[in-house]
Structure formats: structure tokens, C-alpha cells
Design a protein around this motif. Structure first.
Motif, PDB file in Angstrom:
ATOM      1  N   THR A 126       0.830  -1.212   0.000  1.00 36.42           N
ATOM      2  CA  THR A 126       0.000   0.000   0.000  1.00 36.42           C
ATOM      3  C   THR A 126       0.862   1.258   0.000  1.00 36.42           C
ATOM      4  N   PHE A 162       1.255  -2.250  -6.319  1.00 35.28           N
ATOM      5  CA  PHE A 162       0.571  -2.907  -5.209  1.00 35.28           C
ATOM      6  C   PHE A 162       0.557  -4.421  -5.419  1.00 35.28           C
ATOM      7  N   ASN A 170      -7.717   0.582  -2.226  1.00 42.54           N
ATOM      8  CA  ASN A 170      -6.631   1.553  -2.277  1.00 42.54           C
ATOM      9  C   ASN A 170      -7.020   2.772  -3.098  1.00 42.54           C
ATOM     10  N   VAL A 177      -5.566  -0.988   4.417  1.00 45.52           N
ATOM     11  CA  VAL A 177      -5.335  -0.326   3.131  1.00 45.52           C
ATOM     12  C   VAL A 177      -5.970   1.063   3.129  1.00 45.52           C
ATOM     13  N   SER A 223      -3.798   4.531   3.002  1.00 43.41           N
ATOM     14  CA  SER A 223      -4.058   5.377   1.833  1.00 43.41           C
ATOM     15  C   SER A 223      -4.504   6.770   2.264  1.00 43.41           C
TER      16      SER A 223
END
Length: 255
Positions: A17, A27, A57, A209, A213
Motif C-alpha cells: 500500500t 501494489f 486503495n 489499506v 491510503s
């Protein structure tokens, strides 16, 4: 699965990530590579998890304020990549095993050469390339995704040579790979191959994730475009070498 295996898997997800948030790609490359080396999960199961987490993501990275995107760049690569995926899947069934091995080797060599060119030609182009080049790069991306699930390098190389802002390049790549992931998930659902264990793994990793992010979007690291290009070089070289290593046993068995 033991608690240790779950923690190893989440550690792999975190590294993948972070790389995706910085460069816009890698990824799947990193997660699949780490899981394969650590042998913590079946690769077929991880491939579907990657598609689900890639969508997560994208939501975490592109959510909130309107992301920086150039539609003149995004649309041709997006449409051509989706067409390329269909052609790649068809080619996978039409080509023989030996032809596929040679294609994998050639792709690996080309990716390594492209990664070197990316850092040797350290300055981006003076002006944006023509539209046909974006259609071609997107089509190659989709074609290689359909054949080998390794479609990132052509479009990554092309975009990082353009006189575009770092955020535009990253967001374009994330949007493109999310669309490809959605297409692959649709195929998996149509074939009835989405299992409960895969959904549980995805549900376990998805909050991590989304959190990472969001943190990268909220507190972006202060990296120069040159630094990001070197990181992209390393990831592309890793992908190319991995394809070459995968192809060699098949060639040695034939000859």
C-alpha cells in the motif's frame, strides 16, 4: 491460518500500500512477490484479494477532495487498457506454452531496459506526447495484464516521461489499475470463483489499506519527482527480473 501468518500477510499489505500510494502502481507486484517468497498463502487466492484491495486503495487515495486528473490523458489509456485485457485473455488461450514462456522472457528484458532508460533520461519530455502514444501504452498495459497480470511497466514508463505533475501521474495510474481490477473481479464473479476465504482475507486487510491510503493523502511525504522516479526504476527492474526468472525454468526444460 495462525496469528503469525495473518500478521505477515498484513505486513505485506502495508508495504504494498505504501509503494502504491507513492508511485501509483506496484501494489499487486509487491504483495504477490512477498506472499510468494514467504509462502504464507496460495497465490491463486491472493490474486483475487489483490483485485479487491486495489479498489480499496483507489477509494482511499482518490477519495475526499477532487483528485488531480487530466482527462485527455486518462481516457485513452483507460479505454485502450480495457480492450487490451480482453485481447490478452484471448491470447492466453490461443498461444502455446512455449510461446508464452518466450513472451514472458522478452517482456522481462524489455521492462529492465525501460527501467534503466527511465533513470538515464532523467528529464521528462519537453511537451506532452501525442494521443496515439497514450492509446498504445494503455493497450499494451491491458494486453500484458491479460497475458501475465503484469501490465504496469509500459504505462508507468510512458507517464513518468511526460511533463505532468506527480499527483496527476499517480492518480491516473491508480484509476487505471482500479478499473482493470474491477474488470477482473467481474470475470471472477461471472465464473463463480469468489470464495468465502478470499472475502475474509480482503475484509481483514481492507481497513489497513484504507487507513494507510488516507494517511498518505492527508500527510504526503516530501519526495521529489526525481526520488519517485528512482523508486519506480527499482520496482520496474524488480518486475522485469521476476519475469525473467519465472521464464528461465520453462526454457531450460525445453532446451
Amino acid at each position: 491460518m495462525s496469528v503469525q501468518v495473518h500478521l505477515l500477510f498484513l505486513g505485506c499489505v502495508a508495504l504494498a500500500t505504501l509503494a502504491q500510494g507513492l508511485t501509483g502502481f506496484a501494489f499487486g507486484l509487491i504483495l504477490l512477490g512477498l506472499v510468494a517468497n514467504l509462502q504464507v498463502l496460495p497465490l491463486g487466492e491472493v490474486a483475487v484479494v489483490i483485485s479487491i484491495l486495489t479498489l480499496g486503495n483507489a477509494m482511499g487515495t482518490l477519495g475526499g477532495d477532487r483528485p488531480q486528473l487530466d482527462r485527455g490523458v486518462l481516457m485513452p489509456v483507460l479505454l485502450s487498457s480495457l480492450l487490451g485485457v480482453s485481447l490478452g485473455i484471448w491470447g492466453l488461450g490461443a498461444l502455446g506454452d512455449q510461446q508464452i514462456v518466450w513472451l514472458r522472457l522478452l517482456l522481462g528484458v524489455l521492462i529492465v531496459v525501460a527501467s534503466l532508460m527511465l533513470v538515464v533520461q532523467s528529464r521528462p519530455r519537453a511537451k506532452l506526447s501525442g494521443q496515439p502514444s497514450f492509446w498504445l501504452a494503455g493497450g499494451l498495459c491491458g494486453l500484458l495484464n491479460g497475458l501475465f497480470s503484469s501490465g504496469g511497466p509500459p504505462i508507468v514508463y510512458h507517464l513518468y516521461r511526460q511533463p505532468l505533475a506527480y499527483e496527476v501521474i499517480r492518480n491516473t495510474l491508480i484509476t487505471l489499475f482500479a478499473a482493470n481490477a474491477a474488470a477482473r473481479l467481474g470475470l471472477v464473479l461471472a465464473q463463480g470463483q469468489l470464495h468465502a476465504a478470499t472475502l475474509w482475507l480482503s475484509a481483514e486487510a481492507l481497513p489497513l489499506v484504507l487507513l494507510l491510503s488516507w494517511l498518505l493523502r492527508r500527510y504526503p511525504p516530501r519526495l521529489s519527482l526525481r526520488g519517485v522516479r528512482w523508486l519506480v526504476f527499482a520496482l520496474m527492474a524488480l518486475a522485469g527480473v521476476g519475469l525473467i526468472v519465472d521464464a528461465l525454468p520453462g526454457l531450460l526444460a525445453v532446451y
